[in-house]
Design a protein around this motif. Structure first.
Motif, short mmCIF file in Angstrom:
data_model
loop_
_atom_site.label_atom_id
_atom_site.label_comp_id
_atom_site.label_asym_id
_atom_site.label_seq_id
_atom_site.Cartn_x
_atom_site.Cartn_y
_atom_site.Cartn_z
N THR A 63 0.82 -1.21 0.00
CA THR A 63 0.00 0.00 0.00
C THR A 63 0.86 1.26 0.00
OG1 THR A 63 -1.70 -1.14 1.29
CG2 THR A 63 -1.78 1.27 1.26
N PRO A 64 0.66 2.15 -0.97
CA PRO A 64 1.37 3.44 -0.93
C PRO A 64 0.73 4.34 0.12
CG PRO A 64 -0.08 3.36 -2.82
CD PRO A 64 -0.17 2.01 -2.17
N LEU A 65 1.53 5.16 0.76
CA LEU A 65 0.96 6.04 1.77
C LEU A 65 1.74 7.33 1.87
CD1 LEU A 65 2.01 5.08 5.36
CD2 LEU A 65 2.75 3.67 3.44
N THR A 66 1.10 8.29 2.51
CA THR A 66 1.70 9.61 2.76
C THR A 66 1.89 9.77 4.25
OG1 THR A 66 0.87 10.74 0.79
CG2 THR A 66 1.18 12.08 2.76
N LEU A 67 3.02 10.35 4.64
CA LEU A 67 3.29 10.64 6.04
C LEU A 67 3.61 12.11 6.20
CD1 LEU A 67 3.90 9.82 9.00
CD2 LEU A 67 6.25 9.31 8.25
N LEU A 68 2.82 12.78 7.06
CA LEU A 68 3.08 14.18 7.39
C LEU A 68 3.70 14.24 8.78
CD1 LEU A 68 -0.29 15.87 6.28
CD2 LEU A 68 1.72 15.34 4.90
N GLY A 69 4.93 14.76 8.86
CA GLY A 69 5.60 14.88 10.14
C GLY A 69 6.81 13.97 10.23
N LEU A 70 8.00 14.58 10.35
CA LEU A 70 9.23 13.80 10.38
C LEU A 70 10.09 14.15 11.59
CD1 LEU A 70 10.17 13.94 6.59
CD2 LEU A 70 9.12 12.03 7.84
N THR A 125 5.32 8.85 0.40
CA THR A 125 5.46 10.29 0.17
C THR A 125 5.50 10.96 1.52
OG1 THR A 125 4.26 10.20 -1.93
CG2 THR A 125 4.41 12.34 -0.86
N VAL A 126 6.45 11.88 1.71
CA VAL A 126 6.60 12.52 3.01
C VAL A 126 6.57 14.03 2.87
CG1 VAL A 126 7.93 10.61 3.98
CG2 VAL A 126 9.13 12.51 2.89
N TRP A 127 6.16 14.66 3.96
CA TRP A 127 6.22 16.12 4.05
C TRP A 127 6.57 16.49 5.47
CZ3 TRP A 127 3.53 19.38 7.35
CH2 TRP A 127 3.76 20.75 7.15
N ASN A 128 7.38 17.52 5.62
CA ASN A 128 7.71 18.05 6.94
C ASN A 128 7.84 19.56 6.83
OD1 ASN A 128 8.51 17.25 9.78
ND2 ASN A 128 10.20 18.62 9.24
N ARG A 129 7.42 20.24 7.90
CA ARG A 129 7.47 21.71 7.88
C ARG A 129 8.90 22.21 7.66
NH1 ARG A 129 3.52 24.89 9.21
NH2 ARG A 129 2.42 23.18 10.27
N VAL A 159 -0.84 15.05 0.44
CA VAL A 159 -2.15 14.42 0.63
C VAL A 159 -2.72 13.94 -0.70
CG1 VAL A 159 -4.55 14.87 1.28
CG2 VAL A 159 -2.68 15.65 2.77
N ALA A 160 -2.50 14.71 -1.75
CA ALA A 160 -3.02 14.33 -3.07
C ALA A 160 -2.35 13.08 -3.62
CB ALA A 160 -2.83 15.49 -4.05
N LYS A 208 -10.33 10.22 1.33
CA LYS A 208 -9.05 9.90 1.95
C LYS A 208 -9.25 9.08 3.23
CE LYS A 208 -6.55 12.24 -0.99
NZ LYS A 208 -5.56 11.58 -1.90
N ASP A 209 -8.23 8.32 3.55
CA ASP A 209 -8.18 7.58 4.82
C ASP A 209 -7.12 8.24 5.69
OD1 ASP A 209 -10.13 5.75 4.18
OD2 ASP A 209 -8.73 4.27 3.39
#
Length: 295
Positions: free
Chosen positions: A8-15, A34-38, A61-62, A89-90
């Motif tokens: 399963t592909p997923l996105t993680l916000l916060g590192l 896919t990741v994102w961090n401020r 998220v997209a 979205k989940d």
């Protein structure tokens, strides 16, 4: 090379420390991530390990249907997701919060067409991805979301679903952490007592571990008494005796020049229970004092 075709592909916000540990475990398990961090610099190492780094929460998220959040607090979650299209979205929120936070965020997600799980992580970052370490995560909220993504959720640590009420993961989490806090307080008091004496902390440590392990029966015994309402059957060390004996703990602390601030609240609670009705409560187990905490 790990086959990612069925993962399963997923996105993680916060590192932060925990988010980074989660990310590395999902990557190692073959999940496209896919990741994102401020602070973008924290994502650089993960990019080298195979993660796709998004420039914004919207882009992250997209990218995937499963979106995991591991941010500073609930306000950070709201800020990161504000104004984004979440329909279909989940959302899995592993950000530490209260039961009320979880319930409110679940309602917020539903209004935006998303399924929601709240999570409470019972592990330190070093325990993530190490099954033998015993870490796990409490999940509550959408049972369908949990079952759909169980395999991905179990990759970093064990997954324990504790019900459809989205506040229950945080409730279980904080209940266990509160018990841990009290345990640490008692251990801290014990070490303070021996300071300045010819007793090494390393000498006391295995004794503490052994004794506290032996006293672990209290958790199950107290549960039985709280459910049955019977605080007197089979009691070996009754409340009256425990309150009397507590004087020794307090006098010893005074002799050793140690503050009793870490243990006095519990001793005071036992004394309050006994004083309210000595005839009725003197023969009880100390679990009866728990009933006083709901003010």
């Amino acid at each position: 090379m790990t086959d990612t075709s069925t993962k399963t592909p997923l996105t993680l916000l916060g590192l932060g420390s925990m988010g980074t540990a989660l990310a590395r475990t999902w990557l190692a398990a073959g999940h496209p991530l896919t990741v994102w961090n401020r602070t973008p610099a924290k994502a650089e190492a993960l990019a080298a390990e195979g993660a796709v780094v998004a420039a914004s929460p919207a882009e992250a998220v997209a990218a995937n249907g499963l979106v995991v959040l591991c941010l500073l607090d609930d306000a950070s979650v709201g800020s990161a997701l504000e104004g984004l299209d979440l329909a279909g979205k989940d959302l899995v929120d592993l950000t530490t919060g209260t039961p009320a936070d979880g319930r409110a965020r679940a309602a917020w997600a539903k209004e935006r067409g998303a399924r929601f799980l709240d999570g409470g992580i019972m592990a330190t970052p070093s325990m993530i991805g190490v099954p033998e370490a015993g870490g796990y995560v409490f999940y509550s909220g959408s049972p369908d979301l949990f079952e759909a993504h169980r395999s991905a959720l179990e990759a970093p640590a064990g997954a324990r679903f504790v019900g459809a009420d989205p506040g229950h993961a945080a409730l279980y989490d904080v209940a266990l952490l509160s018990a841990m806090t009290g345990l640490f307080a008692g251990i801290s008091h014990a070490y303070a007592l021996i300071e300045g004496e010819d007793v090494s902390p390393k000498e006391l440590a295995p004794l503490l571990t052994e004794w506290l392990g032996a006293m672990g029966f209290f958790a199950g015994a107290a549960a039985e008494r709280l459910v049955s309402g019977d605080f007197t059957t089979g009691v070996e060390s009754n409340l009256a005796m425990q309150v009397t004996a507590s004087g020794t703990l307090l006098r010893t602390a005074a002799e050793q020049g140690v503050s009793t601030e870490l243990i006095s609240p519990y001793l005071d609670l036992m004394r309050e229970r006994l004083t309210a009705d000595p005839a009725a409560h003197g023969a009880e187990d100390t679990a009866g004092a728990i009933t006083l905490l709901r003010r």
